[in-house]
Design a protein around this motif. Structure first.
Motif, PDB file in Angstrom:
ATOM      1  N   LYS A 167      53.090  20.322 -88.465  1.00  0.00           N
ATOM      2  CA  LYS A 167      54.199  20.830 -89.281  1.00  0.00           C
ATOM      3  C   LYS A 167      55.076  19.680 -89.779  1.00  0.00           C
ATOM      4  O   LYS A 167      55.456  19.632 -90.952  1.00  0.00           O
ATOM      5  CB  LYS A 167      55.043  21.804 -88.451  1.00  0.00           C
ATOM      6  CG  LYS A 167      56.252  22.372 -89.172  1.00  0.00           C
ATOM      7  CD  LYS A 167      57.060  23.263 -88.253  1.00  0.00           C
ATOM      8  CE  LYS A 167      58.213  23.899 -89.007  1.00  0.00           C
ATOM      9  NZ  LYS A 167      57.772  24.879 -90.021  1.00  0.00           N
ATOM     10  N   HIS A 176      53.566  25.601 -94.899  1.00  0.00           N
ATOM     11  CA  HIS A 176      54.358  26.082 -93.770  1.00  0.00           C
ATOM     12  C   HIS A 176      53.459  26.222 -92.549  1.00  0.00           C
ATOM     13  O   HIS A 176      52.380  26.814 -92.625  1.00  0.00           O
ATOM     14  CB  HIS A 176      54.992  27.434 -94.096  1.00  0.00           C
ATOM     15  CG  HIS A 176      55.867  27.949 -92.998  1.00  0.00           C
ATOM     16  ND1 HIS A 176      57.011  27.301 -92.605  1.00  0.00           N
ATOM     17  CD2 HIS A 176      55.754  29.036 -92.194  1.00  0.00           C
ATOM     18  CE1 HIS A 176      57.581  27.969 -91.612  1.00  0.00           C
ATOM     19  NE2 HIS A 176      56.828  29.025 -91.347  1.00  0.00           N
ATOM     20  N   ARG A 228      58.195  33.228 -93.476  1.00  0.00           N
ATOM     21  CA  ARG A 228      57.996  31.818 -93.124  1.00  0.00           C
ATOM     22  C   ARG A 228      58.905  31.376 -91.973  1.00  0.00           C
ATOM     23  O   ARG A 228      59.581  30.345 -92.037  1.00  0.00           O
ATOM     24  CB  ARG A 228      58.200  30.914 -94.346  1.00  0.00           C
ATOM     25  CG  ARG A 228      57.097  31.096 -95.387  1.00  0.00           C
ATOM     26  CD  ARG A 228      57.008  29.944 -96.347  1.00  0.00           C
ATOM     27  NE  ARG A 228      55.759  30.020 -97.124  1.00  0.00           N
ATOM     28  CZ  ARG A 228      55.140  28.974 -97.638  1.00  0.00           C
ATOM     29  NH1 ARG A 228      55.618  27.761 -97.453  1.00  0.00           N
ATOM     30  NH2 ARG A 228      54.024  29.107 -98.334  1.00  0.00           N
TER      31      ARG A 228
END
Length: 268
Positions: A167, A176, A228
């Motif tokens: 990430k 994401h 998200r």
């Protein structure tokens, strides 16, 4: 990502439990879905049930790098790319460290951690190109080591750490990355959890009827993907465990031991 209509979604381990519920929820939302599992019969039944939807299936053992490569590449050929990858395939275990054979630990790590790594790596270029989403279905055991689940906890800690590193690497890319942690959920995972010899234990030590359903779990995961979220920890007990372990780890040790043991024996 609130609207999954026409989105190209890959869900590993979609023939049963949470994975199957995720597949069906994405299909209902209008997504093109590719999924895999080790049971050809269960995948066939899923395909028949959703014969009017865009569903691509393949028999895959996520422990095998080449199986994962073939599956991801076939999904990309079928749909033209990937928008969402949900690394759901997983296996649990139930045995004390002193009694557990090392091959049992290797199997759990191969499925839960390496299966996630393989599928993510092979889908990564397409996901980056589409500014998509990568999801790991982890566990409370990825935040707090659980007795009788040493290999499972190790694999989920590894998944969380690997995805967090990924990430951070991908922050500028628009991709994401998130991980979701169900609590105890009604599924087949405890029945097929490996015992100390590496064989399925064949029964669940928990009262399955009192647990969150796979369908409710999938609903929360899909909603979190749409929004998200960075992480999702489900159930009050799960959040309580995570925070207690951070703030009062010594007390957490005692309470977790009390939950899993009775008169010195592992009962859950």
């Amino acid at each position: 990502m609130d609207d999954f209509q026409g989105k190209r979604v890959i869900v590993t381990g979609g023939s049963d439990g949470i994975g199957k519920a995720l597949v069906e929820r994405f299909l209902e939302a209008g997504a093109y879905v590719a999924t895999c599992g080790r049971s050809a019969d269960k995948l066939y039944q899923l395909q028949v049930r959703h014969s009017n939807k865009f569903l691509h299936t393949m028999v895959v053992d996520v422990r095998k790098e080449e199986d994962c490569r073939r599956f991801i590449e076939s999904a990309i050929r079928e749909f033209g790319g990937v928008d969402v990858l949900v690394n759901n395939a997983g296996i649990s275990m139930r045995a004390l460290v002193q009694e557990t054979e090392l091959d049992t630990l290797r199997t759990v790590m191969d499925v839960n951690f390496w299966g996630t790594v393989y599928c993510t790596k092979f889908a990564l270029d397409s996901i980056i190109a589409n500014k998509g989403v990568i999801v790991g279905v982890s566990s409370i055991a990825g935040y707090r080591g659980l007795p009788g689940r040493s290999g499972y906890s190790a694999s989920k800690f590894a998944v969380n750490g690997w995805l967090e590193a990924l990430k951070t690497e991908l922050l500028p890319s628009g991709v994401h990355v998130m991980w979701v942690c169900p609590g105890f959920t009604t599924s087949n995972i405890r029945n097929v959890a490996l015992n100390k010899k590496g064989a399925p234990q064949g029964e669940s030590p928990l009262e399955e009827g009192k647990l969150m359903s796979a369908e409710e779990c999938a609903k929360q995961i899909v909603k979190a993907i749409g929004h998200r979220k960075r992480t999702l920890v489900m159930t009050f007990q799960g959040n309580e465990t995570v925070w207690l372990n951070k703030l009062l780890p010594g007390l957490a040790d005692k309470l977790v031991h009390k939950f899993f043991f009775k008169k010195g024996e592992l009962v859950k």
